[in-house]
Design a protein around this motif. Structure first.
Motif, PDB file in Angstrom:
ATOM      1  N   ALA A   6     115.550 -41.861  52.003  1.00 36.65           N
ATOM      2  CA  ALA A   6     115.981 -42.818  50.987  1.00 36.65           C
ATOM      3  C   ALA A   6     117.092 -42.262  50.100  1.00 36.65           C
ATOM      4  O   ALA A   6     117.569 -42.956  49.215  1.00 36.65           O
ATOM      5  CB  ALA A   6     114.794 -43.247  50.131  1.00 36.65           C
ATOM      6  N   LEU A  20     111.163 -42.766  51.654  1.00 34.45           N
ATOM      7  CA  LEU A  20     110.348 -43.947  51.424  1.00 34.45           C
ATOM      8  C   LEU A  20     109.244 -43.939  52.466  1.00 34.45           C
ATOM      9  O   LEU A  20     109.521 -43.825  53.667  1.00 34.45           O
ATOM     10  CB  LEU A  20     111.209 -45.208  51.557  1.00 34.45           C
ATOM     11  CG  LEU A  20     110.468 -46.532  51.538  1.00 34.45           C
ATOM     12  CD1 LEU A  20     109.938 -46.819  50.143  1.00 34.45           C
ATOM     13  CD2 LEU A  20     111.393 -47.647  51.991  1.00 34.45           C
ATOM     14  N   ARG A  22     106.043 -46.021  54.171  1.00 33.51           N
ATOM     15  CA  ARG A  22     105.569 -47.402  54.317  1.00 33.51           C
ATOM     16  C   ARG A  22     104.435 -47.434  55.319  1.00 33.51           C
ATOM     17  O   ARG A  22     104.526 -46.854  56.403  1.00 33.51           O
ATOM     18  CB  ARG A  22     106.693 -48.297  54.789  1.00 33.51           C
ATOM     19  CG  ARG A  22     106.278 -49.731  54.903  1.00 33.51           C
ATOM     20  CD  ARG A  22     107.449 -50.594  55.309  1.00 33.51           C
ATOM     21  NE  ARG A  22     106.927 -51.888  55.711  1.00 33.51           N
ATOM     22  CZ  ARG A  22     107.420 -52.633  56.673  1.00 33.51           C
ATOM     23  NH1 ARG A  22     108.483 -52.231  57.318  1.00 33.51           N
ATOM     24  NH2 ARG A  22     106.888 -53.771  56.979  1.00 33.51           N
ATOM     25  N   TYR A  32     103.813 -48.984  49.782  1.00 30.91           N
ATOM     26  CA  TYR A  32     104.944 -48.057  49.713  1.00 30.91           C
ATOM     27  C   TYR A  32     104.583 -46.802  48.929  1.00 30.91           C
ATOM     28  O   TYR A  32     103.859 -46.857  47.940  1.00 30.91           O
ATOM     29  CB  TYR A  32     106.148 -48.733  49.057  1.00 30.91           C
ATOM     30  CG  TYR A  32     106.631 -49.928  49.812  1.00 30.91           C
ATOM     31  CD1 TYR A  32     107.440 -49.777  50.925  1.00 30.91           C
ATOM     32  CD2 TYR A  32     106.275 -51.217  49.432  1.00 30.91           C
ATOM     33  CE1 TYR A  32     107.893 -50.876  51.635  1.00 30.91           C
ATOM     34  CE2 TYR A  32     106.720 -52.318  50.134  1.00 30.91           C
ATOM     35  CZ  TYR A  32     107.524 -52.141  51.236  1.00 30.91           C
ATOM     36  OH  TYR A  32     107.963 -53.238  51.940  1.00 30.91           O
ATOM     37  N   VAL A  34     106.195 -42.400  48.340  1.00 27.39           N
ATOM     38  CA  VAL A  34     107.394 -41.574  48.266  1.00 27.39           C
ATOM     39  C   VAL A  34     107.053 -40.145  48.671  1.00 27.39           C
ATOM     40  O   VAL A  34     105.918 -39.691  48.488  1.00 27.39           O
ATOM     41  CB  VAL A  34     108.004 -41.638  46.843  1.00 27.39           C
ATOM     42  CG1 VAL A  34     107.072 -41.048  45.818  1.00 27.39           C
ATOM     43  CG2 VAL A  34     109.359 -40.988  46.787  1.00 27.39           C
ATOM     44  N   LYS A  52     108.345 -53.447  47.109  1.00 27.29           N
ATOM     45  CA  LYS A  52     109.482 -52.650  47.587  1.00 27.29           C
ATOM     46  C   LYS A  52     110.499 -52.409  46.473  1.00 27.29           C
ATOM     47  O   LYS A  52     111.060 -51.319  46.354  1.00 27.29           O
ATOM     48  CB  LYS A  52     110.155 -53.310  48.791  1.00 27.29           C
ATOM     49  CG  LYS A  52     111.202 -52.410  49.388  1.00 27.29           C
ATOM     50  CD  LYS A  52     111.671 -52.862  50.728  1.00 27.29           C
ATOM     51  CE  LYS A  52     112.629 -51.825  51.300  1.00 27.29           C
ATOM     52  NZ  LYS A  52     113.147 -52.235  52.593  1.00 27.29           N
ATOM     53  N   THR A  56     111.735 -48.689  45.180  1.00 27.20           N
ATOM     54  CA  THR A  56     113.168 -48.418  45.188  1.00 27.20           C
ATOM     55  C   THR A  56     113.627 -47.960  43.804  1.00 27.20           C
ATOM     56  O   THR A  56     114.411 -47.011  43.680  1.00 27.20           O
ATOM     57  CB  THR A  56     113.947 -49.675  45.627  1.00 27.20           C
ATOM     58  OG1 THR A  56     113.494 -50.053  46.938  1.00 27.20           O
ATOM     59  CG2 THR A  56     115.438 -49.438  45.664  1.00 27.20           C
ATOM     60  N   ILE A  59     112.393 -44.359  43.256  1.00 29.72           N
ATOM     61  CA  ILE A  59     113.214 -43.381  43.996  1.00 29.72           C
ATOM     62  C   ILE A  59     114.548 -43.173  43.299  1.00 29.72           C
ATOM     63  O   ILE A  59     115.042 -42.045  43.228  1.00 29.72           O
ATOM     64  CB  ILE A  59     113.381 -43.814  45.467  1.00 29.72           C
ATOM     65  CG1 ILE A  59     112.033 -43.685  46.194  1.00 29.72           C
ATOM     66  CG2 ILE A  59     114.457 -42.977  46.162  1.00 29.72           C
ATOM     67  CD1 ILE A  59     112.001 -44.286  47.581  1.00 29.72           C
TER      68      ILE A  59
END
Length: 82
Positions: A6, A20, A22, A32, A34, A52, A56, A59
């Motif tokens: 990512a 990422l 999943r 999700y 990390v 998501k 995001t 991250i």
């Protein structure tokens, strides 16, 4: 579990890589998480959120701040408590 690069950052001249994570729950919901790798260290935190957009955003924070695997769990816990 699916793992996708990512992005990255840097700490003390060494690269940090963020992934990422999943997976699917039993009812089919996407979950999700990390992961981060830095200088031989690695930390994975699965099932952080089902959104998501949320993972995001998390991250992006990790990348911007150059968070390493050693401190990532604390940062994720703080993010969840926001």
């Amino acid at each position: 579990m699916e793992r996708t690069l990512a992005g990255g950052s840097e700490c003390l001249g060494l690269p940090i890589r963020y992934y990422l994570l999943r997976e699917r729950s039993e009812d089919g919901t996407a979950l999700y998480g990390v992961a981060a790798e830095y200088d031989g260290e690695e930390e994975s935190i699965p099932d952080v959120t089902s959104e998501k957009a949320g993972i995001t955003a998390l991250i992006r924070i990790l990348r911007r701040c150059g968070v390493t695997p050693v401190t990532m769990r604390d940062v994720v816990e703080d993010w969840l408590l926001r």
